[in-house]
Design a protein around this motif. Sequence first.
Motif, PDB file in Angstrom:
ATOM      1  N   ARG A   1       0.789  -1.317   0.029  1.00  0.00           N
ATOM      2  CA  ARG A   1       0.034   0.092   0.010  1.00  0.00           C
ATOM      3  C   ARG A   1       0.869   1.389  -0.102  1.00  0.00           C
ATOM      4  N   ASN A   2       0.300   2.296  -0.901  1.00  0.00           N
ATOM      5  CA  ASN A   2       0.821   3.603  -0.442  1.00  0.00           C
ATOM      6  C   ASN A   2       0.745   4.273   0.797  1.00  0.00           C
ATOM      7  N   THR A   3       1.755   4.391   1.408  1.00  0.00           N
ATOM      8  CA  THR A   3       1.729   5.221   2.817  1.00  0.00           C
ATOM      9  C   THR A   3       0.465   6.117   2.802  1.00  0.00           C
ATOM     10  N   TYR A   4       0.840   7.092   1.887  1.00  0.00           N
ATOM     11  CA  TYR A   4      -0.067   8.398   2.120  1.00  0.00           C
ATOM     12  C   TYR A   4      -1.449   8.153   1.673  1.00  0.00           C
ATOM     13  N   GLY A   5      -1.638   7.360   0.651  1.00  0.00           N
ATOM     14  CA  GLY A   5      -3.167   6.743   0.518  1.00  0.00           C
ATOM     15  C   GLY A   5      -3.643   6.147   1.464  1.00  0.00           C
ATOM     16  N   TRP A   6      -3.052   5.272   2.234  1.00  0.00           N
ATOM     17  CA  TRP A   6      -3.596   4.405   3.360  1.00  0.00           C
ATOM     18  C   TRP A   6      -3.711   5.571   4.363  1.00  0.00           C
ATOM     19  N   VAL A   7      -2.982   6.409   4.834  1.00  0.00           N
ATOM     20  CA  VAL A   7      -3.297   7.324   5.849  1.00  0.00           C
ATOM     21  C   VAL A   7      -4.525   8.247   5.818  1.00  0.00           C
ATOM     22  N   MET A   8      -4.493   8.443   4.283  1.00  0.00           N
ATOM     23  CA  MET A   8      -5.967   9.337   3.963  1.00  0.00           C
ATOM     24  C   MET A   8      -7.096   8.794   3.952  1.00  0.00           C
ATOM     25  N   GLU A   9      -7.126   7.275   3.420  1.00  0.00           N
ATOM     26  CA  GLU A   9      -8.069   6.436   3.357  1.00  0.00           C
ATOM     27  C   GLU A   9      -8.816   6.325   5.018  1.00  0.00           C
ATOM     28  N   ASN A  10      -7.874   6.077   5.875  1.00  0.00           N
ATOM     29  CA  ASN A  10      -8.174   5.775   7.283  1.00  0.00           C
ATOM     30  C   ASN A  10      -8.500   7.037   8.137  1.00  0.00           C
ATOM     31  N   LYS A  11      -8.713   8.100   7.144  1.00  0.00           N
ATOM     32  CA  LYS A  11      -9.025   9.411   7.714  1.00  0.00           C
ATOM     33  C   LYS A  11      -8.444  10.155   8.872  1.00  0.00           C
ATOM     34  N   ARG A  12      -6.965   9.809   8.838  1.00  0.00           N
ATOM     35  CA  ARG A  12      -6.264  10.352   9.850  1.00  0.00           C
ATOM     36  C   ARG A  12      -5.874  11.682   9.695  1.00  0.00           C
ATOM     37  N   ALA A  13      -6.048  12.479   8.477  1.00  0.00           N
ATOM     38  CA  ALA A  13      -6.054  13.868   8.475  1.00  0.00           C
ATOM     39  C   ALA A  13      -6.666  14.113   7.486  1.00  0.00           C
ATOM     40  N   ASP A  14      -7.081  15.386   7.474  1.00  0.00           N
ATOM     41  CA  ASP A  14      -8.244  16.073   6.350  1.00  0.00           C
ATOM     42  C   ASP A  14      -7.122  16.696   5.184  1.00  0.00           C
ATOM     43  N   VAL A  15      -5.797  17.076   5.269  1.00  0.00           N
ATOM     44  CA  VAL A  15      -4.980  17.514   4.331  1.00  0.00           C
ATOM     45  C   VAL A  15      -3.682  17.066   4.891  1.00  0.00           C
ATOM     46  N   PHE A  16      -2.882  16.577   3.941  1.00  0.00           N
ATOM     47  CA  PHE A  16      -1.512  16.034   4.146  1.00  0.00           C
ATOM     48  C   PHE A  16      -0.375  16.676   3.176  1.00  0.00           C
ATOM     49  N   LEU A  17       0.761  17.218   3.559  1.00  0.00           N
ATOM     50  CA  LEU A  17       1.493  17.802   2.905  1.00  0.00           C
ATOM     51  C   LEU A  17       2.834  16.537   2.581  1.00  0.00           C
ATOM     52  N   THR A  18       2.905  16.250   1.450  1.00  0.00           N
ATOM     53  CA  THR A  18       3.913  15.332   0.813  1.00  0.00           C
ATOM     54  C   THR A  18       4.327  15.681  -0.640  1.00  0.00           C
ATOM     55  N   TYR A  19       5.369  14.854  -0.981  1.00  0.00           N
ATOM     56  CA  TYR A  19       6.126  14.944  -2.259  1.00  0.00           C
ATOM     57  C   TYR A  19       4.573  15.005  -3.501  1.00  0.00           C
ATOM     58  N   CYS A  20       4.803  15.828  -4.631  1.00  0.00           N
ATOM     59  CA  CYS A  20       3.797  15.631  -5.601  1.00  0.00           C
ATOM     60  C   CYS A  20       3.796  14.230  -6.184  1.00  0.00           C
ATOM     61  N   THR A  21       4.660  13.558  -6.370  1.00  0.00           N
ATOM     62  CA  THR A  21       4.987  12.113  -6.745  1.00  0.00           C
ATOM     63  C   THR A  21       4.267  11.322  -5.795  1.00  0.00           C
ATOM     64  N   ASN A  22       4.488  11.592  -4.718  1.00  0.00           N
ATOM     65  CA  ASN A  22       3.322  10.493  -3.493  1.00  0.00           C
ATOM     66  C   ASN A  22       2.141  10.956  -3.741  1.00  0.00           C
ATOM     67  N   ALA A  23       1.850  12.004  -3.749  1.00  0.00           N
ATOM     68  CA  ALA A  23       0.327  12.401  -3.976  1.00  0.00           C
ATOM     69  C   ALA A  23      -0.141  11.741  -5.216  1.00  0.00           C
ATOM     70  N   VAL A  24       0.633  11.644  -6.309  1.00  0.00           N
ATOM     71  CA  VAL A  24       0.123  11.005  -7.490  1.00  0.00           C
ATOM     72  C   VAL A  24      -0.135   9.551  -7.291  1.00  0.00           C
ATOM     73  N   LEU A  25       0.739   8.872  -6.589  1.00  0.00           N
ATOM     74  CA  LEU A  25       0.699   7.495  -6.163  1.00  0.00           C
ATOM     75  C   LEU A  25      -0.423   7.181  -5.338  1.00  0.00           C
ATOM     76  N   ALA A  26      -0.785   7.936  -4.269  1.00  0.00           N
ATOM     77  CA  ALA A  26      -1.788   8.136  -3.414  1.00  0.00           C
ATOM     78  C   ALA A  26      -3.298   8.010  -4.046  1.00  0.00           C
ATOM     79  N   GLN A  27      -3.314   9.006  -4.964  1.00  0.00           N
ATOM     80  CA  GLN A  27      -4.503   9.250  -5.586  1.00  0.00           C
ATOM     81  C   GLN A  27      -4.875   8.108  -6.634  1.00  0.00           C
ATOM     82  N   LYS A  28      -3.929   7.098  -6.933  1.00  0.00           N
ATOM     83  CA  LYS A  28      -4.036   6.030  -7.863  1.00  0.00           C
ATOM     84  C   LYS A  28      -4.726   4.951  -6.771  1.00  0.00           C
ATOM     85  N   GLU A  29      -4.384   4.929  -5.643  1.00  0.00           N
ATOM     86  CA  GLU A  29      -5.158   3.975  -4.902  1.00  0.00           C
ATOM     87  C   GLU A  29      -6.529   4.628  -4.083  1.00  0.00           C
TER      88      GLU A  29
END
Length: 263
Positions: free
Chosen positions: A177-205
């Motif tokens: 699992r993508n770490t940031y997709g997993w964090v956001m899927e579990n509603k642990r934050a409303d907004v998360f600051l990360t690298y744009c490349t990580n954000a794209v991978l998270a959005q795919k999940e």
Amino acid sequence: MKKWLLVSLLTLPMAVHAAPVELRAAGSLKNAMTDIVSAYQQQAQQQVHADFGPSGLLRKRIEGGEQVGVFASANMKHPQTLQAAGKGDNVVMFARNQMCALAQADVKIDSEGLLAVMLDPKVRVGTSTPKADPSGDYAWKIFAKADALKSGAKDTLEQKALQLTGGAKSAKAPKGRNTYGWVMENKRADVFLTYCTNAVLAQKEVQDLQIVQMPEPLAVGANYGLIVLDDAHNDAWKLAMFILSESGQEILADYGFDAPLKQ
């Protein structure tokens, strides 16, 4: 080194060594570097063992005596620290990234209004862990820049930021699992600051996540640094040269990194 010589060295048939080259790389490089390693192994007939994680924690492992050939960090500071300690020679900037914001689908947000949303007391802002993970350090740079736009913003954001990833004790995403997709899927934050490349991978999940670009006053870039360690496997420099080659740079570019050495 002349390009024809580099190509010749990389294409020479070599026996597969019993001991692999040890690569340690930032977690944000995992997808791209996995492809780079695969391409290198096929071309050079040299096995590579790669391990990924927060750059600061990887640096500490190297300082603690872990035998590593090549270290690819999400900032310049960590490999430069190893260089200053006499553990390696030149540090090369081999890729660039940018910081973005990931937001839940129900958050009303755009680039222009990003700061106001982050400052909203009801909005939970997630980051990685500063010092352990450069992504967290870059988030703190965003907070510092915010102070120029709204007095007191830096302190407010630092105090409310939830350091959810990148630390030694941070909860780990399930394997695959993508770490940031997993964090956001579990509603642990409303907004998360990360690298744009990580954000794209998270959005795919997690497809309903929003990716928000930083407004110019808050924009923060990330320079990635590479070092070959002094006690490295004899062939470690060949892997480093492949990462810096046109083939390696093209793979990085395919994953959304700015590859400065790409032809």
